[in-house]
Design an enzyme around this catalytic site. Structure first.
Site, PDB file in Angstrom:
ATOM      1  N   ASP A 104      -2.984   5.515  -4.205  1.00  0.00           N
ATOM      2  CA  ASP A 104      -2.344   5.597  -2.873  1.00  0.00           C
ATOM      3  C   ASP A 104      -1.757   4.252  -2.509  1.00  0.00           C
ATOM      4  O   ASP A 104      -2.347   3.507  -1.745  1.00  0.00           O
ATOM      5  CB  ASP A 104      -3.395   6.067  -1.855  1.00  0.00           C
ATOM      6  CG  ASP A 104      -2.809   6.391  -0.497  1.00  0.00           C
ATOM      7  OD1 ASP A 104      -1.588   6.488  -0.378  1.00  0.00           O
ATOM      8  OD2 ASP A 104      -3.597   6.537   0.458  1.00  0.00           O
ATOM      9  N   GLU A 134       3.075   2.487   5.986  1.00  0.00           N
ATOM     10  CA  GLU A 134       2.771   3.923   6.051  1.00  0.00           C
ATOM     11  C   GLU A 134       1.353   4.178   6.541  1.00  0.00           C
ATOM     12  O   GLU A 134       1.096   5.143   7.267  1.00  0.00           O
ATOM     13  CB  GLU A 134       2.962   4.569   4.665  1.00  0.00           C
ATOM     14  CG  GLU A 134       2.891   6.101   4.670  1.00  0.00           C
ATOM     15  CD  GLU A 134       1.502   6.693   4.498  1.00  0.00           C
ATOM     16  OE1 GLU A 134       1.337   7.895   4.770  1.00  0.00           O
ATOM     17  OE2 GLU A 134       0.560   5.977   4.103  1.00  0.00           O
ATOM     18  N   GLU A 135       0.439   3.309   6.151  1.00  0.00           N
ATOM     19  CA  GLU A 135      -0.973   3.540   6.489  1.00  0.00           C
ATOM     20  C   GLU A 135      -1.284   3.244   7.956  1.00  0.00           C
ATOM     21  O   GLU A 135      -2.387   3.514   8.412  1.00  0.00           O
ATOM     22  CB  GLU A 135      -1.888   2.700   5.584  1.00  0.00           C
ATOM     23  CG  GLU A 135      -1.773   3.027   4.094  1.00  0.00           C
ATOM     24  CD  GLU A 135      -2.384   4.374   3.723  1.00  0.00           C
ATOM     25  OE1 GLU A 135      -2.869   5.080   4.624  1.00  0.00           O
ATOM     26  OE2 GLU A 135      -2.357   4.709   2.521  1.00  0.00           O
TER      27      GLU A 135
HETATM   28 ZN   LIG Z   1      -0.508   7.101   0.917  1.00  0.00          ZN
END
Ligand SMILES: [Zn+2]
Length: 347
Positions: A104, A134-135
């Site tokens: 990820d 994104e996180e």
């Molecule tokens: Zn991700």
């Protein structure tokens, strides 16, 4: 120069890039892709105010966009460069690469770079977009969405165990703030407990019947997590304030859920919705195996980059854990899947 996606994953995992600290990995990727004869662009993304965002505000950061010089891409492969904390570097055995971001999403990123190399060789007009943030809040995707490059299709990468996602559930963040009046707890009639009001409101929210989407199979339920709760001073003080933060995973439009929660709270707390990421449905392509992702992605923030698809190697069950890893075979298989999907879409 042929790309070794396993080695590229190793190198990426060994560069720490926790959200807000993506500068070094961005610079590495920009140089790497320039050496592959892409025209590389750095899209600056602002840092949040460090006073208000724990861990925020460190150095420059930017999205990396790469495409062959002068080409408008038909299809863009995209994922994120940032990871969740805490950071740990790369280790491996015959089967797996381990480390923060292995699945990820750095293994995915490496698979996309390798797939783009093959697609480019086959004459497909392909671009690469790697975003920050994104996180946390999709800050990088939002900047990219204001700067689209004319692509018709976007293949986003998150761990789907090499299956094509037919949907991603939405995410709705709910904040409840209850107010009351402080008093000595021996004289409850003189006060009004914000904690009691909040607990009762939460009880009714958790008991709500919420929408179900049978088409999503075992991912079809709207789920509610009360992830944070705070308030109060001492056992002998009636508290004047209390709050709770919830995350609801939605399977359809959020409006109905928002109304149901507001009704259930019934004025016992202020209700605010601080994030509302839509549930997204995507289409099937050919014979590719499918799934429904229970988590949210950057896709709702990348609407200007073409029709979305979601596919990537690795399991979300080990992402964000100390066991994070990516299977080497699975990573290599995904390169074939990216090439197959992109070829089907653009032919
Ligand atoms: Zn991700």
């Amino acid at each position: 120069m042929a790309i070794d996606p396993i080695d590229l994953t190793r190198k990426l995992v060994n560069i720490e890039s926790t959200s807000y600290h993506e500068g070094a990995v961005g610079a590495f990727l920009a140089d790497f892709l320039a050496a592959q004869e892409y025209a590389v662009e750095r899209m600056a993304v602002e840092q949040p105010d460090p006073a208000r965002t724990p861990g925020g505000g460190a150095g420059e950061r930017f999205n990396v966009y790469a495409v062959e010089r002068g080409v408008t891409p038909d299809i863009v492969l995209s994922t994120h460069m940032d990871t969740v904390p805490p950071y740990f570097g790369c280790t491996e055995d015959d089967e797996f690469l381990y480390g923060r971001g292995a699945c990820d999403a750095k293994g995915i990123l490496a698979a996309q770079v390798a797939a783009a190399e093959r697609l480019r060789g086959a004459g497909v007009k392909v671009g690469l977009l790697f975003v920050v943030g994104e996180e946390r809040d999709s800050a990088g995707a939002k900047v990219a969405n204001r700067n689209p490059r004319g692509s018709s299709y976007l293949i986003n990468g998150e761990p789907t165990e090499n299956r094509l996602a037919l949907a991603t559930k939405g995410a709705l963040r709910v904040e409840l703030r209850a107010h009351g009046r402080m008093a000595h707890s021996a004289y409850p009639e003189l006060g009004e407990s914000a904690i009691a009001k909040l607990v009762e409101a939460l009880h009714d929210v958790l008991a709500l019947p919420l929408p179900i989407e049978p088409e999503f199979g075992e991912a079809g339920a709207t789920t509610v997590n009360v992830g944070l709760i705070s308030g109060g001073y001492a056992p002998n003080v009636i508290s004047d304030k209390a709050e709770a933060h919830l995350l609801v995973r939605t399977v359809g439009p959020s409006q109905e859920v928002k109304e149901a929660i507001t009704r259930a709270v019934a004025g016992r707390a202020e209700v605010s919705f601080s994030l509302d990421l839509a549930c997204v449905r995507m289409r099937r392509v050919g014979e590719l195996p499918t799934m429904v992702a229970k988590y949210a992605t950057d896709i709702p923030s990348l609407t200007a980059w073409g029709e979305p698809f979601l596919l990537g190697p690795g399991s979300i069950h080990v992402a964000h854990t100390p066991e994070e890893r990516i299977g080497k075979r699975e990573l290599l298989d995904c390169i074939d899947l990216y090439v197959e999907l992109a070829t089907q879409l653009t032919r």
